[in-house]
Design a protein around this motif. Structure first.
Motif, PDB file in Angstrom:
ATOM      1  N   LYS A  85       0.832  -1.206   0.000  1.00  0.00           N
ATOM      2  CA  LYS A  85       0.000   0.000   0.000  1.00  0.00           C
ATOM      3  C   LYS A  85       0.863   1.251   0.000  1.00  0.00           C
ATOM      4  O   LYS A  85       0.581   2.220  -0.704  1.00  0.00           O
ATOM      5  N   HIS A  86       1.929   1.229   0.796  1.00  0.00           N
ATOM      6  CA  HIS A  86       2.851   2.359   0.889  1.00  0.00           C
ATOM      7  C   HIS A  86       3.478   2.640  -0.476  1.00  0.00           C
ATOM      8  O   HIS A  86       3.532   3.786  -0.923  1.00  0.00           O
ATOM      9  N   LEU A 146       0.957   4.183  -2.821  1.00  0.00           N
ATOM     10  CA  LEU A 146       0.748   5.601  -2.520  1.00  0.00           C
ATOM     11  C   LEU A 146       1.915   6.444  -3.039  1.00  0.00           C
ATOM     12  O   LEU A 146       1.702   7.542  -3.551  1.00  0.00           O
ATOM     13  N   GLU A 147       3.131   5.917  -2.938  1.00  0.00           N
ATOM     14  CA  GLU A 147       4.294   6.639  -3.483  1.00  0.00           C
ATOM     15  C   GLU A 147       4.128   6.863  -4.985  1.00  0.00           C
ATOM     16  O   GLU A 147       4.417   7.945  -5.493  1.00  0.00           O
ATOM     17  N   ARG A 148       3.662   5.823  -5.684  1.00  0.00           N
ATOM     18  CA  ARG A 148       3.444   5.950  -7.141  1.00  0.00           C
ATOM     19  C   ARG A 148       2.351   6.965  -7.440  1.00  0.00           C
ATOM     20  O   ARG A 148       2.494   7.779  -8.354  1.00  0.00           O
ATOM     21  N   ARG A 149       1.275   6.927  -6.672  1.00  0.00           N
ATOM     22  CA  ARG A 149       0.180   7.878  -6.904  1.00  0.00           C
ATOM     23  C   ARG A 149       0.628   9.309  -6.641  1.00  0.00           C
ATOM     24  O   ARG A 149       0.242  10.231  -7.374  1.00  0.00           O
ATOM     25  N   ILE A 150       1.452   9.499  -5.619  1.00  0.00           N
ATOM     26  CA  ILE A 150       1.980  10.836  -5.317  1.00  0.00           C
ATOM     27  C   ILE A 150       2.871  11.306  -6.464  1.00  0.00           C
ATOM     28  O   ILE A 150       2.761  12.444  -6.920  1.00  0.00           O
ATOM     29  N   GLU A 209       0.750  12.235  -9.462  1.00  0.00           N
ATOM     30  CA  GLU A 209       0.053  13.514  -9.251  1.00  0.00           C
ATOM     31  C   GLU A 209       1.020  14.686  -9.381  1.00  0.00           C
ATOM     32  O   GLU A 209       0.694  15.703  -9.987  1.00  0.00           O
ATOM     33  N   LEU A 247      -3.012  11.959   0.122  1.00  0.00           N
ATOM     34  CA  LEU A 247      -2.161  10.805  -0.184  1.00  0.00           C
ATOM     35  C   LEU A 247      -0.960  10.750   0.757  1.00  0.00           C
ATOM     36  O   LEU A 247      -0.598   9.681   1.259  1.00  0.00           O
ATOM     37  N   LYS A 248      -0.353  11.894   1.013  1.00  0.00           N
ATOM     38  CA  LYS A 248       0.809  11.941   1.892  1.00  0.00           C
ATOM     39  C   LYS A 248       0.442  11.576   3.332  1.00  0.00           C
ATOM     40  O   LYS A 248       1.203  10.899   4.022  1.00  0.00           O
ATOM     41  N   GLN A 251      -2.031   9.561   4.200  1.00  0.00           N
ATOM     42  CA  GLN A 251      -2.260   8.110   4.192  1.00  0.00           C
ATOM     43  C   GLN A 251      -0.931   7.368   4.225  1.00  0.00           C
ATOM     44  O   GLN A 251      -0.772   6.391   4.968  1.00  0.00           O
ATOM     45  N   LYS A 252       0.019   7.836   3.424  1.00  0.00           N
ATOM     46  CA  LYS A 252       1.338   7.211   3.368  1.00  0.00           C
ATOM     47  C   LYS A 252       2.021   7.273   4.733  1.00  0.00           C
ATOM     48  O   LYS A 252       2.606   6.281   5.187  1.00  0.00           O
TER      49      LYS A 252
END
Length: 51
Positions: free
Chosen positions: A12-13, A16-20, A23, A37-38, A40-41
């Motif tokens: 999951k981490h 989230l890094e990829r999604r950040i 973006e 996102l940050k 959540q990470k």
């Protein structure tokens, strides 16, 4: 903490890094989405570090 749970949190981490990164690469990043996102990470990172 179970190793499988830690592995799931690490996945999951990474997601989230990829999604950040995705973006942030946009011409006009959604700052509100980035903030969420940050957060959540960070929560996941803190949970991984718990004994």
């Amino acid at each position: 903490m179970e190793q499988s749970h830690v592995s799931a949190l690490q996945l999951k981490h990474a997601g989230l890094e990829r999604r950040i990164a995705d973006e942030m690469s946009r011409p006009l990043p959604d700052l509100e989405a980035l903030q969420l996102l940050k957060k959540q990470k960070l929560r996941i990172k803190e949970e991984i570090k718990l004994p």
